[in-house]
Design a protein around this motif. Sequence first.
Motif, PDB file in Angstrom:
ATOM      1  N   ALA A 281       0.738  -1.287   0.005  1.00  0.00           N
ATOM      2  CA  ALA A 281      -0.131  -0.023   0.018  1.00  0.00           C
ATOM      3  C   ALA A 281       0.836   1.273   0.112  1.00  0.00           C
ATOM      4  CB  ALA A 281      -0.934   0.089   1.270  1.00  0.00           C
ATOM      5  N   ALA A 282       2.066   1.224   0.623  1.00  0.00           N
ATOM      6  CA  ALA A 282       2.950   2.417   0.391  1.00  0.00           C
ATOM      7  C   ALA A 282       3.552   2.730  -0.762  1.00  0.00           C
ATOM      8  CB  ALA A 282       3.852   2.049   1.480  1.00  0.00           C
ATOM      9  N   ILE A 283       3.472   1.767  -1.781  1.00  0.00           N
ATOM     10  CA  ILE A 283       4.087   2.063  -2.861  1.00  0.00           C
ATOM     11  C   ILE A 283       3.490   3.361  -3.794  1.00  0.00           C
ATOM     12  CG2 ILE A 283       4.460   1.151  -5.399  1.00  0.00           C
ATOM     13  CD1 ILE A 283       4.593  -1.655  -4.096  1.00  0.00           C
ATOM     14  N   PRO A 284       2.296   3.733  -4.040  1.00  0.00           N
ATOM     15  CA  PRO A 284       1.764   4.581  -4.550  1.00  0.00           C
ATOM     16  C   PRO A 284       2.503   6.117  -3.991  1.00  0.00           C
ATOM     17  CG  PRO A 284      -0.044   3.282  -4.275  1.00  0.00           C
ATOM     18  CD  PRO A 284       1.210   2.731  -3.524  1.00  0.00           C
ATOM     19  N   PHE A 285       2.600   5.744  -2.511  1.00  0.00           N
ATOM     20  CA  PHE A 285       3.150   7.189  -1.978  1.00  0.00           C
ATOM     21  C   PHE A 285       4.663   7.535  -2.551  1.00  0.00           C
ATOM     22  CE2 PHE A 285      -0.196   5.916   0.716  1.00  0.00           C
ATOM     23  CZ  PHE A 285      -0.927   7.174   0.845  1.00  0.00           C
ATOM     24  N   GLY A 286       5.509   6.382  -2.767  1.00  0.00           N
ATOM     25  CA  GLY A 286       6.595   6.446  -3.274  1.00  0.00           C
ATOM     26  C   GLY A 286       6.589   7.180  -4.786  1.00  0.00           C
ATOM     27  N   PHE A 287       5.526   6.756  -5.430  1.00  0.00           N
ATOM     28  CA  PHE A 287       5.718   7.603  -6.910  1.00  0.00           C
ATOM     29  C   PHE A 287       5.496   8.931  -6.498  1.00  0.00           C
ATOM     30  CE2 PHE A 287       3.221   3.798  -8.762  1.00  0.00           C
ATOM     31  CZ  PHE A 287       4.231   2.930  -8.643  1.00  0.00           C
ATOM     32  N   VAL A 288       4.687   9.584  -5.557  1.00  0.00           N
ATOM     33  CA  VAL A 288       4.378  10.764  -5.132  1.00  0.00           C
ATOM     34  C   VAL A 288       5.749  11.607  -4.754  1.00  0.00           C
ATOM     35  CG1 VAL A 288       3.289  12.394  -3.641  1.00  0.00           C
ATOM     36  CG2 VAL A 288       1.792  10.412  -4.214  1.00  0.00           C
ATOM     37  N   GLY A 289       6.615  11.030  -3.955  1.00  0.00           N
ATOM     38  CA  GLY A 289       7.659  11.288  -3.621  1.00  0.00           C
ATOM     39  C   GLY A 289       8.701  11.631  -4.912  1.00  0.00           C
ATOM     40  N   ALA A 290       8.705  10.599  -5.656  1.00  0.00           N
ATOM     41  CA  ALA A 290       9.440  10.724  -6.920  1.00  0.00           C
ATOM     42  C   ALA A 290       9.165  11.850  -7.795  1.00  0.00           C
ATOM     43  CB  ALA A 290       9.546   9.500  -7.718  1.00  0.00           C
ATOM     44  N   VAL A 291       7.710  11.916  -7.919  1.00  0.00           N
ATOM     45  CA  VAL A 291       7.280  13.355  -8.591  1.00  0.00           C
ATOM     46  C   VAL A 291       7.605  14.643  -7.941  1.00  0.00           C
ATOM     47  CG1 VAL A 291       5.187  14.437  -9.597  1.00  0.00           C
ATOM     48  CG2 VAL A 291       5.446  11.853  -9.884  1.00  0.00           C
ATOM     49  N   LEU A 292       7.527  14.471  -6.834  1.00  0.00           N
ATOM     50  CA  LEU A 292       7.725  15.962  -6.074  1.00  0.00           C
ATOM     51  C   LEU A 292       9.207  16.306  -6.066  1.00  0.00           C
ATOM     52  CD1 LEU A 292       5.647  15.349  -2.851  1.00  0.00           C
ATOM     53  CD2 LEU A 292       5.355  17.085  -4.638  1.00  0.00           C
ATOM     54  N   GLY A 293      10.051  15.151  -6.097  1.00  0.00           N
ATOM     55  CA  GLY A 293      11.516  15.236  -6.058  1.00  0.00           C
ATOM     56  C   GLY A 293      11.875  15.852  -7.331  1.00  0.00           C
ATOM     57  N   HIS A 294      11.183  15.232  -8.574  1.00  0.00           N
ATOM     58  CA  HIS A 294      11.600  15.823  -9.780  1.00  0.00           C
ATOM     59  C   HIS A 294      11.201  17.291  -9.951  1.00  0.00           C
ATOM     60  CE1 HIS A 294      12.189  11.654 -11.069  1.00  0.00           C
ATOM     61  NE2 HIS A 294      12.667  11.988 -12.369  1.00  0.00           N
ATOM     62  N   LEU A 295       9.686  17.666  -9.499  1.00  0.00           N
ATOM     63  CA  LEU A 295       9.563  18.997  -9.600  1.00  0.00           C
ATOM     64  C   LEU A 295      10.309  19.933  -8.791  1.00  0.00           C
ATOM     65  CD1 LEU A 295       5.550  18.490  -8.966  1.00  0.00           C
ATOM     66  CD2 LEU A 295       6.988  19.518 -10.973  1.00  0.00           C
ATOM     67  N   PHE A 296      10.903  19.558  -7.610  1.00  0.00           N
ATOM     68  CA  PHE A 296      11.785  20.320  -6.663  1.00  0.00           C
ATOM     69  C   PHE A 296      13.114  20.447  -7.512  1.00  0.00           C
ATOM     70  CE2 PHE A 296      14.939  20.449  -3.363  1.00  0.00           C
ATOM     71  CZ  PHE A 296      14.496  21.762  -2.447  1.00  0.00           C
ATOM     72  N   MET A 297      13.551  19.586  -7.939  1.00  0.00           N
ATOM     73  CA  MET A 297      15.060  19.555  -8.667  1.00  0.00           C
ATOM     74  C   MET A 297      14.819  20.106 -10.130  1.00  0.00           C
ATOM     75  SD  MET A 297      17.207  18.391  -6.442  1.00  0.00           S
ATOM     76  CE  MET A 297      18.581  18.192  -7.259  1.00  0.00           C
ATOM     77  N   GLY A 298      13.869  20.231 -10.406  1.00  0.00           N
ATOM     78  CA  GLY A 298      13.370  20.899 -11.895  1.00  0.00           C
ATOM     79  C   GLY A 298      13.872  19.795 -12.981  1.00  0.00           C
ATOM     80  N   TYR A 299      13.678  18.831 -12.858  1.00  0.00           N
ATOM     81  CA  TYR A 299      13.825  17.576 -13.931  1.00  0.00           C
ATOM     82  C   TYR A 299      12.343  17.094 -14.345  1.00  0.00           C
ATOM     83  CZ  TYR A 299      18.709  17.203 -13.261  1.00  0.00           C
ATOM     84  OH  TYR A 299      20.007  17.127 -13.385  1.00  0.00           O
ATOM     85  N   GLU A 300      12.301  16.590 -15.798  1.00  0.00           N
ATOM     86  CA  GLU A 300      11.155  15.860 -16.160  1.00  0.00           C
ATOM     87  C   GLU A 300      11.041  14.611 -15.966  1.00  0.00           C
ATOM     88  OE1 GLU A 300      10.106  17.132 -20.195  1.00  0.00           O
ATOM     89  OE2 GLU A 300      10.448  19.332 -19.722  1.00  0.00           O
ATOM     90  N   LEU A 301       9.986  13.986 -15.757  1.00  0.00           N
ATOM     91  CA  LEU A 301       9.805  12.508 -15.640  1.00  0.00           C
ATOM     92  C   LEU A 301      10.248  11.989 -16.903  1.00  0.00           C
ATOM     93  CD1 LEU A 301       6.613  12.069 -13.789  1.00  0.00           C
ATOM     94  CD2 LEU A 301       8.818  11.415 -12.986  1.00  0.00           C
ATOM     95  N   SER A 302      11.079  10.679 -17.001  1.00  0.00           N
ATOM     96  CA  SER A 302      11.374  10.109 -18.252  1.00  0.00           C
ATOM     97  C   SER A 302      11.596   8.739 -17.941  1.00  0.00           C
ATOM     98  CB  SER A 302      12.851  10.550 -18.615  1.00  0.00           C
ATOM     99  OG  SER A 302      13.924  10.352 -17.375  1.00  0.00           O
ATOM    100  N   LEU A 303      11.828   7.793 -18.982  1.00  0.00           N
ATOM    101  CA  LEU A 303      11.941   6.515 -18.915  1.00  0.00           C
ATOM    102  C   LEU A 303      13.018   6.089 -17.607  1.00  0.00           C
ATOM    103  CD1 LEU A 303      10.994   3.686 -19.852  1.00  0.00           C
ATOM    104  CD2 LEU A 303      12.816   3.694 -21.466  1.00  0.00           C
TER     105      LEU A 303
END
Length: 187
Positions: free
Chosen positions: A35-57
Motif C-alpha cells: 500500500a505504501a508503493i503509490p506514495f513512493g511515486f508521489v515522492g519521486a514526482v515531488l523530487g523531480h518538481l523540486f529538482m527541476g527535472y522532467e519524468l523520463s523512462l
Amino acid sequence: GLVAAGQGFLFAMLIMFTLMAVAFRSYVQPLIVMAAIPFGFVGAVLGHLFMGYELSLISVMGIVALSGVVVNDSLVLVDAINGYRDRGMPLMEAVVAGGARRFRPIMLTTLTTFFGLMPMILETSVQARFLIPMAISLGCGILFVTFIALLLVPTMYIVLEDIVKALKWVKGLYASEHEGHDGHDGY
C-alpha cells in the motif's frame, strides 16, 4: 520503452505479492505491505518538481527500484508485528512494539539510500545527466515514503484486524440466528 517498463513493473509487483502471500500465509497482508508503493511515486514526482527535472523512462526505472525498497521496509515492519502477535501480544501492543523495533533499521535504510544517492543527484557533469532522474526517483521517493509507511502500515494492520473481527462477529451472529433451524419448525 515506457509500456515495457510498465509491464515489467506489474510483473514485479505480481511476483512480490505472490512471494509475500506464501510467506505470510495471507492474501491481505501483502496488500498492506504494498500500500505504501503509490506514495513512493508521489515522492519521486515531488523530487523531480523540486529538482527541476522532467519524468523520463529512466525516472520510471528508478521508481521500479524504489518499489522494492518500499516493500522491504514495509515487509520488515509487518513481519515484526506478526512476530509479536504470534507470541500472544495484544494487537495494539504488538503494533507499537513492532514499530519501535523496526523504526531504526527502516530509518537507517532510508537515510543511507538517500545520502548515498545525493552525490549523483547533485552531479553537474554532462555524462551523469541521464542517470540523475533515476537517482531522484529513488532518493526523494524513499525519503518521502518512509514517513508515510511508518504511519500507514501499522494503521492499515489495525484496520485490517478490525475488519476481520467485524466479519467474524457478523458470521457468528448469522450462525447463531440459524442454529437449530433445520426447516422443520421444531417438529
